[in-house]
Write a protein that holds these residues in place. Structure first.
Motif, PDB file in Angstrom:
ATOM      1  N   ILE A  40      23.475  -4.132  49.620  1.00  0.00           N
ATOM      2  CA  ILE A  40      22.901  -3.450  50.737  1.00  0.00           C
ATOM      3  C   ILE A  40      23.562  -2.034  50.847  1.00  0.00           C
ATOM      4  CG2 ILE A  40      24.328  -4.558  52.253  1.00  0.00           C
ATOM      5  CD1 ILE A  40      21.823  -4.520  54.265  1.00  0.00           C
ATOM      6  N   GLY A  41      22.755  -0.911  51.091  1.00  0.00           N
ATOM      7  CA  GLY A  41      23.502   0.373  51.577  1.00  0.00           C
ATOM      8  C   GLY A  41      22.915   1.026  52.633  1.00  0.00           C
ATOM      9  N   TYR A  42      24.184   1.735  53.113  1.00  0.00           N
ATOM     10  CA  TYR A  42      23.915   2.546  54.347  1.00  0.00           C
ATOM     11  C   TYR A  42      23.870   3.883  54.371  1.00  0.00           C
ATOM     12  CZ  TYR A  42      24.429   3.629  59.453  1.00  0.00           C
ATOM     13  OH  TYR A  42      24.355   4.169  60.683  1.00  0.00           O
ATOM     14  N   GLU A  43      22.776   4.546  54.970  1.00  0.00           N
ATOM     15  CA  GLU A  43      22.822   6.037  54.645  1.00  0.00           C
ATOM     16  C   GLU A  43      22.975   6.565  53.235  1.00  0.00           C
ATOM     17  OE1 GLU A  43      21.829   8.145  56.817  1.00  0.00           O
ATOM     18  OE2 GLU A  43      21.789   7.254  58.989  1.00  0.00           O
ATOM     19  N   ASP A  44      22.338   5.883  52.324  1.00  0.00           N
ATOM     20  CA  ASP A  44      22.361   6.461  50.907  1.00  0.00           C
ATOM     21  C   ASP A  44      21.078   6.834  50.422  1.00  0.00           C
ATOM     22  OD1 ASP A  44      23.176   6.837  48.361  1.00  0.00           O
ATOM     23  OD2 ASP A  44      23.049   4.576  47.958  1.00  0.00           O
ATOM     24  N   LYS A  45      20.440   5.974  50.084  1.00  0.00           N
ATOM     25  CA  LYS A  45      18.791   6.087  49.463  1.00  0.00           C
ATOM     26  C   LYS A  45      17.864   6.668  50.886  1.00  0.00           C
ATOM     27  CE  LYS A  45      19.592   3.824  45.075  1.00  0.00           C
ATOM     28  NZ  LYS A  45      19.107   2.547  44.394  1.00  0.00           N
ATOM     29  N   ASP A  46      18.350   5.835  51.808  1.00  0.00           N
ATOM     30  CA  ASP A  46      17.434   5.952  53.085  1.00  0.00           C
ATOM     31  C   ASP A  46      18.196   5.629  54.227  1.00  0.00           C
ATOM     32  OD1 ASP A  46      15.229   6.092  54.726  1.00  0.00           O
ATOM     33  OD2 ASP A  46      13.937   5.450  53.160  1.00  0.00           O
ATOM     34  N   ASP A  47      17.717   5.062  55.393  1.00  0.00           N
ATOM     35  CA  ASP A  47      18.695   4.690  56.429  1.00  0.00           C
ATOM     36  C   ASP A  47      19.526   3.556  55.996  1.00  0.00           C
ATOM     37  OD1 ASP A  47      17.612   6.777  58.122  1.00  0.00           O
ATOM     38  OD2 ASP A  47      16.288   5.460  59.339  1.00  0.00           O
ATOM     39  N   VAL A  48      18.680   2.689  55.319  1.00  0.00           N
ATOM     40  CA  VAL A  48      19.335   1.355  54.843  1.00  0.00           C
ATOM     41  C   VAL A  48      18.539   0.991  53.630  1.00  0.00           C
ATOM     42  CG1 VAL A  48      19.829  -1.215  55.105  1.00  0.00           C
ATOM     43  CG2 VAL A  48      19.951   0.351  56.983  1.00  0.00           C
ATOM     44  N   GLN A  49      19.088   0.675  52.596  1.00  0.00           N
ATOM     45  CA  GLN A  49      18.390   0.191  51.285  1.00  0.00           C
ATOM     46  C   GLN A  49      18.907  -1.338  50.858  1.00  0.00           C
ATOM     47  OE1 GLN A  49      20.453   2.950  49.819  1.00  0.00           O
ATOM     48  NE2 GLN A  49      21.759   1.917  48.290  1.00  0.00           N
ATOM     49  N   LEU A  50      17.768  -1.854  50.311  1.00  0.00           N
ATOM     50  CA  LEU A  50      18.326  -3.418  49.724  1.00  0.00           C
ATOM     51  C   LEU A  50      18.047  -3.242  48.203  1.00  0.00           C
ATOM     52  CD1 LEU A  50      19.296  -6.150  50.249  1.00  0.00           C
ATOM     53  CD2 LEU A  50      16.916  -6.746  50.627  1.00  0.00           C
ATOM     54  N   ASP A  51      19.108  -3.389  47.391  1.00  0.00           N
ATOM     55  CA  ASP A  51      18.922  -3.202  46.293  1.00  0.00           C
ATOM     56  C   ASP A  51      19.111  -4.877  45.503  1.00  0.00           C
ATOM     57  OD1 ASP A  51      19.259  -0.568  45.631  1.00  0.00           O
ATOM     58  OD2 ASP A  51      21.178  -0.835  46.080  1.00  0.00           O
ATOM     59  N   LYS A  52      17.996  -5.077  44.987  1.00  0.00           N
ATOM     60  CA  LYS A  52      17.562  -6.659  44.567  1.00  0.00           C
ATOM     61  C   LYS A  52      18.335  -6.901  43.205  1.00  0.00           C
ATOM     62  CE  LYS A  52      14.546  -8.512  46.791  1.00  0.00           C
ATOM     63  NZ  LYS A  52      14.728  -9.805  47.667  1.00  0.00           N
ATOM     64  N   GLY A  53      18.138  -8.277  42.931  1.00  0.00           N
ATOM     65  CA  GLY A  53      19.025  -8.581  41.617  1.00  0.00           C
ATOM     66  C   GLY A  53      18.113  -8.224  40.430  1.00  0.00           C
ATOM     67  N   ASP A  54      16.676  -8.044  40.599  1.00  0.00           N
ATOM     68  CA  ASP A  54      15.893  -7.963  39.466  1.00  0.00           C
ATOM     69  C   ASP A  54      15.568  -6.109  39.285  1.00  0.00           C
ATOM     70  OD1 ASP A  54      14.373  -7.038  41.730  1.00  0.00           O
ATOM     71  OD2 ASP A  54      12.678  -8.019  41.451  1.00  0.00           O
ATOM     72  N   GLY A  55      16.595  -5.255  40.165  1.00  0.00           N
ATOM     73  CA  GLY A  55      16.764  -4.125  39.712  1.00  0.00           C
ATOM     74  C   GLY A  55      15.349  -3.335  40.525  1.00  0.00           C
ATOM     75  N   SER A  56      14.708  -3.807  41.591  1.00  0.00           N
ATOM     76  CA  SER A  56      13.975  -3.235  42.714  1.00  0.00           C
ATOM     77  C   SER A  56      14.703  -2.963  43.745  1.00  0.00           C
ATOM     78  CB  SER A  56      12.869  -3.949  42.706  1.00  0.00           C
ATOM     79  OG  SER A  56      13.243  -5.194  43.552  1.00  0.00           O
ATOM     80  N   THR A  57      14.286  -1.942  44.456  1.00  0.00           N
ATOM     81  CA  THR A  57      14.945  -1.558  45.792  1.00  0.00           C
ATOM     82  C   THR A  57      13.698  -1.325  46.852  1.00  0.00           C
ATOM     83  OG1 THR A  57      16.413  -0.189  44.578  1.00  0.00           O
ATOM     84  CG2 THR A  57      15.876   0.500  46.820  1.00  0.00           C
TER      85      THR A  57
END
Length: 414
Positions: A40-57
Motif C-alpha cells: 500500500i502506498g501513501y501520496e504516491d500514485k494517488d492519495d492512496v494506492q493498493l498494489d495487488k499481487g497480480d500486478g494491478s493497482t
C-alpha cells in the motif's frame, strides 16, 4: 487582513488538515486488510494506492468535507461537485495519455459526503447493470449542459472525450463509496473483529499503530522517498504495537560483548559536564575509573534501546514517553536543588559569586538523579538503576539535560 478573512482562512486550513487525516486513516484501514504479496502506498500514485499481487493497482481518492446541512448532516455529493469531477478528470487524463493504463488500474472515490440524486452515480450504476454506453454518454452530456462553470465543463469533457472502448472500461472500473465518515470506528472494529484485540486495549493499540505508521510516512516523505508499505513491513509494525500494548512482559535481557569507551571519552558532552562540576576528576585514577563506568552504562543503555526497538519489545512511542518521564524527573530534582540559588539570583546576587555553591548543588542533582529507577510505560517492573543511570548520561550527552545551573549557556552554544 480583516478579522473575518483571517477567521475564514483559519477554518479553511483546519479543513485541509482534517482532509489529510481522513486520507491517512483510510490508509491505515486498508493496511489492516493487506494480503500476501500486496503493498500500500501513501501520496504516491494517488492519495492512496493498493498494489495487488497480480500486478494491478487500485487508486484511491479521499474527499472529506466539513460542510453540513441545516439538519447537521454532511452535505451531499452533488452532480456537479468539484470533488467528483476533479477526481474523474485526473483519472481520465491518465487513461487518455498512458498506454494500456486501464489494463492494470481501477479506481475508488471515497468521501464522507452523502448521496442524494447524483446524476453521475445514477448513470454509473445504470451502465454497470445494462452496459448501454450511448445512454450513459447522453446522461454525461446532460450533466455537461447543466453547468456554466468553465472549470467543471473542462473536467466533464475530459471524461466524455475518451473513446468508447476506454470510456466503457473506465466506467466499469470505478467504484464510489459515500457516507464514509467515521473511519476510526471502522479501524477499531476491524482490530476487534479481525485481529481479536481485546476491547480494553483497542484505544491504546490504535493510537500506537497510527503513530508508528504516521512517523514512518513522515520520515519517508521528508527524505523524498515514496512511502510504500508491504504486507511484511506492516506486520512488523503491527507486531511491535501488539507486544508493546497487549502482550507486555518483562523486557528481554541480553549479554552484550565487552563495551569499550571511546578514546575521546573526556571530550564527550556528558563527560565534560561531569568534569566541569568536579563530579569526576581527570587527575584522579579512582575518578577516571568512575567516568569509564559511567560511559559503559551510557553505551549499554543505548545498545539496549536499539535491541528492544529491533525486537519490537518497545515502540518509538514507548521510548518517547519514557524519555519524557526521565526529563520531568530530572527537571523536578533540578528545580528543587537550585531553589535557593534562584532566590539569590532573584535578589540581585551575581551568578559568578555563587559558582562554588552551584558546583556543590550540581553534584547533588547528579546524586539524586542516579537514585532514580523508572519503568518503561505500561511495564510493571522498573528498568534498574544501571539502565536508568545510563539513559540519563545519554540525555546529558545529547544536551537535553545538565547538572550545572547554567549548563545550557555553557554547552549548547559551543
Amino acid at each position: 487582513m480583516n478579522t473575518s478573512t483571517h477567521y475564514e482562512n483559519k477554518i479553511f486550513e483546519g479543513q485541509k488538515l482534517i482532509g489529510f487525516d481522513y486520507q491517512f486513516y483510510y490508509f491505515v484501514l486498508l493496511a489492516l486488510q493487506l494480503k500476501k504479496d500486496e503493498s500500500i502506498g501513501y501520496e504516491d500514485k494517488d492519495d492512496v494506492q493498493l498494489d495487488k499481487g497480480d500486478g494491478s493497482t487500485i487508486l484511491f481518492q479521499l474527499k472529506h468535507s466539513s460542510q453540513r446541512k441545516k439538519n447537521g448532516e454532511i452535505i451531499n455529493l452533488s452532480s456537479l461537485d468539484d470533488d467528483l469531477w476533479h477526481t474523474l478528470y485526473n483519472w481520465a487524463k491518465q487513461v487518455k495519455t498512458k498506454n494500456n493504463f486501464l489494463d492494470k488500474h481501477s479506481f475508488v472515490l471515497v468521501s464522507n459526503k452523502n448521496h442524494n440524486d447524483n446524476e453521475f452515480i445514477s448513470l454509473h450504476n445504470d451502465f454497470n447493470n445494462d452496459n448501454n454506453l450511448d445512454k450513459a454518454k447522453r446522461k454525461l452530456s446532460s450533466i455537461l449542459s447543466s453547468t456554466n462553470s468553465k472549470t467543471i465543463l473542462k473536467k466533464i469533457e475530459e471524461v466524455i472525450n475518451l473513446n468508447d472502448d476506454k470510456l466503457s472500461l473506465f466506467l466499469k472500473k470505478i467504484k464510489i463509496f459515500l457516507n464514509k465518515d467515521d473511519i476510526v470506528t471502522e479501524i477499531k472494529k476491524s482490530l476487534y473483529d479481525n485481529f481479536h484485540i481485546r476491547e480494553k486495549f483497542i484505544d491504546k493499540f490504535f493510537n500506537d499503530l497510527y503513530a508508528q505508521l504516521k512517523i514512518a510516512s513522515f520520515e519517508a516523505i521528508k527524505s523524498e522517498k515514496k512511502y510504500i508499505l508491504t504486507k511484511n513491513e506492516f506486520t512488523a509494525i503491527f507486531d511491535s504495537c501488539y507486544h508493546a500494548t497487549v502482550n507486555k512482559t518483562r523486557l528481554p535481557k541480553r549479554i552484550f560483548e565487552e563495551i569499550t569507551p571511546p578514546a575521546n571519552l573526556e571530550q564527550l558532552n556528558f563527560a565534560r559536564q561531569l568534569i566541569d562540576i568536579r563530579a569526576v576528576m581527570t587527575d584522579s585514577q579512582r575518578k577516571d575509573k568512575r567516568l569509564i563506568r559511567y560511559c559503559i552504562e551510557m553505551l549499554k543503555a543505548d545498545k539496549y534501546i536499539k535491541y528492544w526497538l529491533k525486537e519490537t519489545a518497545i515502540t518509538s512511542i514507548d521510548l518517547k514517553y519514557y524519555e519524557e518521564d526521565c526529563r520531568a524527573t530530572w527537571n523536578n530534582i533540578f528545580d528543587s536543588v537550585y531553589r535557593e540559588i534562584e532566590n539569590q539570583l532573584y535578589i540581585g546576587v551575581n551568578i559568578d559569586k555563587l559558582e562554588e555553591e552551584i558546583i556543590k548543588n550540581s553534584i547533588q542533582v547528579v546524586d539524586k538523579v542516579r537514585e532514580v529507577n523508572l519503568s518503561m510505560p505500561d511495564y510493571n517492573s522498573t528498568l534498574g538503576i544501571e539502565f536508568n543511570n545510563g539513559f540519563f548520561w545519554l540525555l546529558s550527552n545529547e544536551l537535553k539535560i545538565g547538572w550545572h545551573y547554567d549548563w545550557e549557556r555553557m554547552y549548547k552554544k559551543q
